[in-house]
Design a protein around this motif. Structure first.
Motif, short mmCIF file in Angstrom:
data_model
loop_
_atom_site.label_atom_id
_atom_site.label_comp_id
_atom_site.label_asym_id
_atom_site.label_seq_id
_atom_site.Cartn_x
_atom_site.Cartn_y
_atom_site.Cartn_z
N VAL A 1 0.83 -1.20 0.00
CA VAL A 1 0.00 0.00 0.00
C VAL A 1 0.87 1.26 0.00
CG1 VAL A 1 -1.98 -1.11 1.09
CG2 VAL A 1 -0.22 -0.06 2.52
N LEU A 2 2.11 1.12 -0.45
CA LEU A 2 3.03 2.25 -0.51
C LEU A 2 3.15 2.76 -1.94
CD1 LEU A 2 5.91 0.86 1.75
CD2 LEU A 2 3.90 2.19 2.44
N ARG A 3 3.08 4.09 -2.10
CA ARG A 3 3.19 4.65 -3.45
C ARG A 3 4.55 4.39 -4.06
NH1 ARG A 3 4.56 8.67 -6.82
NH2 ARG A 3 2.94 9.34 -8.28
N SER A 4 5.59 4.37 -3.24
CA SER A 4 6.94 4.19 -3.76
C SER A 4 7.12 2.83 -4.42
CB SER A 4 7.97 4.35 -2.63
OG SER A 4 7.81 3.33 -1.65
N GLU A 5 6.28 1.86 -4.06
CA GLU A 5 6.38 0.52 -4.65
C GLU A 5 5.33 0.30 -5.74
OE1 GLU A 5 8.09 -2.51 -1.58
OE2 GLU A 5 6.21 -1.72 -0.75
N GLY A 6 4.49 1.31 -5.96
CA GLY A 6 3.43 1.18 -6.95
C GLY A 6 3.53 2.23 -8.02
N GLU A 7 2.74 3.30 -7.87
CA GLU A 7 2.67 4.34 -8.89
C GLU A 7 4.03 4.94 -9.22
OE1 GLU A 7 -1.30 4.28 -6.69
OE2 GLU A 7 0.83 4.17 -6.15
N ALA A 8 4.88 5.10 -8.20
CA ALA A 8 6.19 5.72 -8.45
C ALA A 8 7.04 4.86 -9.38
CB ALA A 8 6.92 5.96 -7.12
N GLN A 9 6.96 3.55 -9.24
CA GLN A 9 7.72 2.67 -10.13
C GLN A 9 7.20 2.76 -11.56
OE1 GLN A 9 10.45 1.23 -9.61
NE2 GLN A 9 10.65 0.68 -7.45
N ILE A 10 5.90 2.83 -11.71
CA ILE A 10 5.32 2.93 -13.06
C ILE A 10 5.65 4.28 -13.68
CG2 ILE A 10 3.17 2.88 -14.37
CD1 ILE A 10 4.16 0.17 -13.18
N ASP A 11 5.57 5.35 -12.90
CA ASP A 11 5.94 6.67 -13.41
C ASP A 11 7.37 6.67 -13.93
OD1 ASP A 11 3.45 7.58 -12.72
OD2 ASP A 11 4.10 8.64 -10.90
N ARG A 12 8.25 6.00 -13.19
CA ARG A 12 9.67 5.97 -13.62
C ARG A 12 9.83 5.27 -14.95
NH1 ARG A 12 13.57 2.55 -14.33
NH2 ARG A 12 12.23 0.83 -13.65
N VAL A 13 9.25 4.07 -15.06
CA VAL A 13 9.46 3.30 -16.28
C VAL A 13 8.82 3.97 -17.49
CG1 VAL A 13 7.47 1.72 -16.19
CG2 VAL A 13 9.65 0.90 -17.07
N LEU A 14 7.70 4.65 -17.30
CA LEU A 14 7.07 5.35 -18.41
C LEU A 14 7.87 6.58 -18.83
CD1 LEU A 14 3.29 5.18 -17.42
CD2 LEU A 14 4.45 3.90 -19.24
#
Length: 436
Positions: A369-382
């Motif tokens: 439930v941590l953003r750093s392990e979810g949305e932030a990872q996707i933002d980086r790769v995109l």
């Protein structure tokens, strides 16, 4: 065992626990040393042990506020009064010291402690929010960035016990209602899960290992959220699929059934022991299209480059979405541990990017439930290239699962949550590769 002997056993478990060892392992080892304990004794010891772990920040806060040391004995004393609702007289009677397997008598300081605890409640208005929610302070903002206004309700939901869900194996039985009827005939009360079309939820914990239906592979134990994320990988018959953090094959089993044993799943993991546990489940389920491959921790992708229609990353993570099940894991997730997990997650996404075929999909999943392990990872790769785009999970849900039960999706990405959805906490994003 007497009630007092059970309490003494719990005190011993806390006093004997080595630093850094998971609470579940401490409990298992402690019960193994007490083979004389009956099933009722084991249940009572386990229940109190887990109750204390679920409330350990709050119990410690009360002890500190009363200028008392935090120890195995004081934690148990505080839990008996604040969690179990025992009176000071009843607690004193349990600590009589009268017998071989009972707690030592209370000291004067401990007597003053239980007197001071009278009239207190476990939750106190003076507690900091991170204490009240039993949440590591260094992870609070990270969870807040992911959960927003749902933060306190969802973290509070993680203080309770998780349900036990099972998943129907469609290769051996098509209708979960028939499985529910079979289980009901064995005295197991259960109902169908609202989100997963494969799931059944037990109304209370029940042993499954000895059930004929389990031994013959009609079902597996699997949280409803995990079932959903596996279904949304949208693995179809004839596809080439890579499950690059396969572990014990939980999601591979779902995908193989959806593929009707046609096509190929390459299940990779750096833990050969976990892969071997998966082999047992694969055989029991009657699955033939999963190829298990043990790899080095820093494995390369050369032999797999551009070959897969689906690359599934059930990424190692904090596990914060499952902390209802692992009573003390939250206190072992340091900033250094999280940083290491995030580095591995990024590396796995980069490998998946190389492995997916043009027009294929990368499915990224964490039980966090941590953003750093979810949305932030996707933002980086995109942000690092234009070859990937988000595939809206709402549309995938309609096609794969059907109905209107899909939880809210933000920017095409899905979070499943304990309070809102009744599942473990999961994050999921599907990245569609553009045809070159």
């Amino acid at each position: 065992m007497t009630p007092a002997a059970r309490i003494a056993a719990v005190i011993d478990l806390f006093c004997e626990a080595p630093d850094g060892v998971a609470g579940g392992a401490v409990l298992r080892r402690g019960l193994q040393r007490r083979r004389y304990a009956g099933s009722g004794d084991r249940q009572a010891i386990s229940a109190l042990f887990c109750t204390i772990h679920r409330a350990i920040a709050r119990l410690s806060w009360h002890l500190t506020a009363l200028n008392k040391d935090v120890s195995g004995r004081t934690l148990v004393l505080a839990a008996l009064m604040l969690c179990e609702g025992m009176s000071d007289e009843d607690v004193t009677a349990m600590f009589s010291g009268d017998g071989k397997h009972v707690p030592d008598p209370l000291s004067e300081d401990e007597i003053s402690l239980i007197k001071a605890l009278m009239g207190r409640t476990l939750d106190d208005a003076e507690m900091p929010v991170v204490v009240r929610l039993e949440w590591p302070e260094h992870l609070f903002a990270d969870a807040g960035a992911a959960l927003g206004d749902l933060l306190e309700d969802e973290l509070a939901a993680m203080l309770g016990e998780a349900a036990t869900d099972i998943r129907l194996n469609k290769l051996k039985m098509r209708d979960r209602r028939k499985l529910r009827e079979k289980l009901a005939g064995r005295g197991i009360k259960c109902h169908m899960t609202p989100l997963s079309p494969l799931g059944i939820r037990f109304e209370k914990r029940s042993r499954t290992e000895d059930l004929l239906e389990f031994r013959e592979g009609f079902f597996e134990i699997q949280d409803e959220g995990s079932q959903i994320t596996a279904l949304l990988c949208d693995a179809r018959p004839g596809m080439q699929v890579a499950d690059i953090c396969a572990g014990a094959a939980g999601k591979s089993l779902v995908m193989a059934a959806e593929m009707e044993n046609r096509g190929r799943i390459v299940a990779l993991d750096s833990d050969a022991e976990r892969l071997e546990r998966g082999a047992v489940r694969i055989r029991r389920a009657g699955i033939h299209n999963i190829e298990r491959v043990a790899v080095a921790r820093q494995w390369g992708v050369k032999r797999y480059r551009g070959k897969f229609d689906r690359v599934v990353i059930d990424a190692p993570c904090s596990g914060s979405g499952t902390w209802r099940r692992q009573v003390d894991a939250r206190w072992r997730c340091s900033a250094q541990t999280l940083a290491s997990m995030q580095e591995l997650q990024a590396s796995l996404l980069d490998r998946a990017r190389a492995m997916v075929a043009p027009g294929g999909r990368i499915i990224y999943i964490t039980c966090s439930v941590l953003r750093s392990e979810g949305e932030a990872q996707i933002d980086r790769v995109l942000s690092e290239g234009s070859d990937l785009e988000i595939a809206d999970i709402t549309e995938i849900w309609k096609e794969v699962i059907g109905g209107d039960a899909c939880p809210p999706v933000q920017n095409g990405m899905l979070r499943l949550l304990p309070q809102r959805d009744g599942t473990d906490g999961f994050f999921m994003a599907v990245l569609q590769t553009k045809l070159r």
